[in-house]
Design a protein around this motif. Structure first.
Motif, mmCIF file in Angstrom:
data_model
loop_
_atom_site.group_PDB
_atom_site.id
_atom_site.type_symbol
_atom_site.label_atom_id
_atom_site.label_comp_id
_atom_site.label_asym_id
_atom_site.label_seq_id
_atom_site.Cartn_x
_atom_site.Cartn_y
_atom_site.Cartn_z
ATOM 1 N N LEU A 1 0.860 -1.183 0.000
ATOM 2 C CA LEU A 1 0.000 0.000 0.000
ATOM 3 C C LEU A 1 0.895 1.232 0.000
ATOM 4 N N VAL A 2 0.694 2.123 -0.976
ATOM 5 C CA VAL A 2 1.457 3.385 -0.992
ATOM 6 C C VAL A 2 0.489 4.549 -1.177
ATOM 7 N N SER A 3 0.906 5.736 -0.700
ATOM 8 C CA SER A 3 0.121 6.938 -0.987
ATOM 9 C C SER A 3 0.925 7.800 -1.954
ATOM 10 N N ASP A 4 0.383 8.974 -2.291
ATOM 11 C CA ASP A 4 1.072 9.814 -3.285
ATOM 12 C C ASP A 4 2.470 10.200 -2.812
ATOM 13 N N ALA A 5 2.612 10.448 -1.516
ATOM 14 C CA ALA A 5 3.916 10.849 -0.986
ATOM 15 C C ALA A 5 3.952 10.570 0.505
ATOM 16 N N GLY A 6 5.082 10.114 0.984
ATOM 17 C CA GLY A 6 5.242 9.904 2.419
ATOM 18 C C GLY A 6 4.624 8.601 2.893
ATOM 19 N N THR A 7 4.143 8.635 4.129
ATOM 20 C CA THR A 7 3.666 7.417 4.774
ATOM 21 C C THR A 7 2.151 7.301 4.640
ATOM 22 N N PRO A 8 1.670 6.164 4.092
ATOM 23 C CA PRO A 8 0.226 5.988 3.953
ATOM 24 C C PRO A 8 -0.464 6.066 5.317
ATOM 25 N N ALA A 9 -1.728 6.450 5.294
ATOM 26 C CA ALA A 9 -2.583 6.495 6.493
ATOM 27 C C ALA A 9 -2.236 7.655 7.420
ATOM 28 N N ILE A 10 -1.286 8.515 7.023
ATOM 29 C CA ILE A 10 -1.024 9.730 7.814
ATOM 30 C C ILE A 10 -1.495 10.905 6.968
ATOM 31 N N SER A 11 -2.670 11.454 7.308
ATOM 32 C CA SER A 11 -3.358 12.462 6.483
ATOM 33 C C SER A 11 -3.467 11.980 5.043
ATOM 34 N N ASP A 12 -3.579 10.717 4.853
ATOM 35 C CA ASP A 12 -3.675 10.057 3.538
ATOM 36 C C ASP A 12 -4.541 8.811 3.693
ATOM 37 N N PRO A 13 -5.078 8.289 2.576
ATOM 38 C CA PRO A 13 -5.841 7.037 2.686
ATOM 39 C C PRO A 13 -4.951 5.885 3.153
ATOM 40 N N GLY A 14 -5.576 4.834 3.653
ATOM 41 C CA GLY A 14 -4.805 3.639 4.027
ATOM 42 C C GLY A 14 -5.319 2.975 5.290
ATOM 43 N N ALA A 15 -5.832 3.788 6.237
ATOM 44 C CA ALA A 15 -6.213 3.201 7.530
ATOM 45 C C ALA A 15 -7.321 2.149 7.379
ATOM 46 N N LEU A 16 -8.251 2.361 6.422
ATOM 47 C CA LEU A 16 -9.378 1.416 6.289
ATOM 48 C C LEU A 16 -8.905 0.032 5.871
ATOM 49 N N VAL A 17 -8.000 -0.008 4.890
ATOM 50 C CA VAL A 17 -7.550 -1.323 4.419
ATOM 51 C C VAL A 17 -6.671 -1.981 5.488
ATOM 52 N N VAL A 18 -5.911 -1.184 6.230
ATOM 53 C CA VAL A 18 -5.083 -1.756 7.303
ATOM 54 C C VAL A 18 -6.001 -2.356 8.381
#
Ligand code: SAM
Length: 293
Positions: free
Chosen positions: A86-103
């Motif tokens: 899982l990656v986001s556009d920049a930086g760490t996913p799920a930090i002010s970015d999508p990702g927490a739901l799938v985790v």
């Protein structure tokens, strides 16, 4: 090489660069190269990064508008033994970015979740802030409207540093509100364009932040992290008051008179204030006491 071979049915949460493409770790590169699927916030943003590192894996989109659906599909793939990054556009996913739901969905399904740490704008700014603290608060983005932003600022007036993300078109309004509500003496670190060519990190009093931003049109462009210094403790506030009183008294009094009067006004120790007054008058010859008339 990753320390362990890639595990089937595992969700890897992979940090990617926030500007400088060399900040993709060796381990992140290996994981992205080996996994069956790379879930990206925006495939158009991630593909060029993958291309730079010669990675040609399968990408799918997982963003704020399809996160729930995409998460269910990814959990099914994980259950079937696929490995997913899982990656986001920049930086760490799920930090002010999508990702927490799938985790969260992966945990609920009893699947393994492995973080692959790396770049994060909040931590990069914080480590360059120099605020001495045992803890900090990450408050993410403040609300966009002024009323809600001011309410949020009043609520986050913490005794430890507070890290904020802010959009370039709101940066000026944000520092103005911070100064108006928290006082112009409070310290602020502005971290702009971290890891990029025109990176700037400055630490200044809130009262000087507006002028710093207005000093160049480029300063209202790019990406920003703000690190607000901790609220001064009562002792620090008292020391600040005593310092101000001494500076005023030294304009017209000798060091010993200034220390004696300051001790009466502030209730501080005469010896301590005498030492401080000596240091102030040595540092600032321009305000050395006038000769007695
Ligand atoms: N997940 C990301 C991370 O780990 O930092 C943050 C994503 S959030 C949507 C984007 C915000 O992070 C930007 O608006 C900015 O406040 C901050 N940011 C991201 N990259 C930055 C950089 N290179 N310099 C300063 N701030 C940055």
């Amino acid at each position: 090489m990753p320390q362990d071979p890639l595990s089937a049915g595992t969700l890897y949460v992979v940090a990617t660069p926030i500007g400088n493409l060399s900040d993709l770790s060796v381990r992140a590169t290996e994981v992205l190269r080996e996994v069956d699927v790379i879930a990206c916030e925006d495939t158009r943003t991630t593909r060029p990064l993958l291309a730079v590192h010669g990675i040609t894996g399968k990408t799918i989109a997982l963003h704020e508008h399809n996160e729930r659906d995409a998460s269910s599909k990814l959990v099914e793939a994980l259950k079937a033994g696929k490995s997913v990054a899982l990656v986001s556009d920049a930086g760490t996913p799920a930090i002010s970015d999508p990702g927490a739901l799938v985790v969260a969905a992966a945990h609920q399904a009893g699947l393994r979740v492995v973080p692959i740490p790396g770049a994060n704008a909040a931590i990069a700014a914080y480590c360059a802030s120099g605020f001495l603290a045992e803890r900090f608060v990450f408050a993410g983005f403040l609300p966009a409207s002024q009323g809600a932003r001011r309410k949020a600022i009043s609520a986050l007036d913490a005794e430890c540093p507070v890290i904020l993300y802010e959009a370039p078109h709101r940066i000026l309004a944000c520092v103005e509100d911070l100064a108006a509500l928290l006082g112009s003496d409070r310290e602020l670190v502005i971290a702009r364009e971290l890891t990029k060519k025109f990176e700037e990190v400055v630490r200044l009093p809130l009262g000087a932040a507006k002028s710093w931003i207005e000093a160049g049109t480029h300063r209202q462009q790019g990406e920003f992290v703000l690190v607000l210094g901790p609220k001064p403790t009562d002792t620090q506030a008292d020391e600040g008051d005593a310092e101000r009183v001494l500076r005023i008294l030294l304009e017209d009094h000798s060091v010993s008179d200034a220390a004696r009067i300051a001790a009466r006004l502030t209730g501080g120790s005469k010896n301590g204030l005498y030492e401080r007054a000596l240091a102030i008058s040595a540092d600032l010859p321009a305000i050395k006491p006038r000769k007695p008339r």
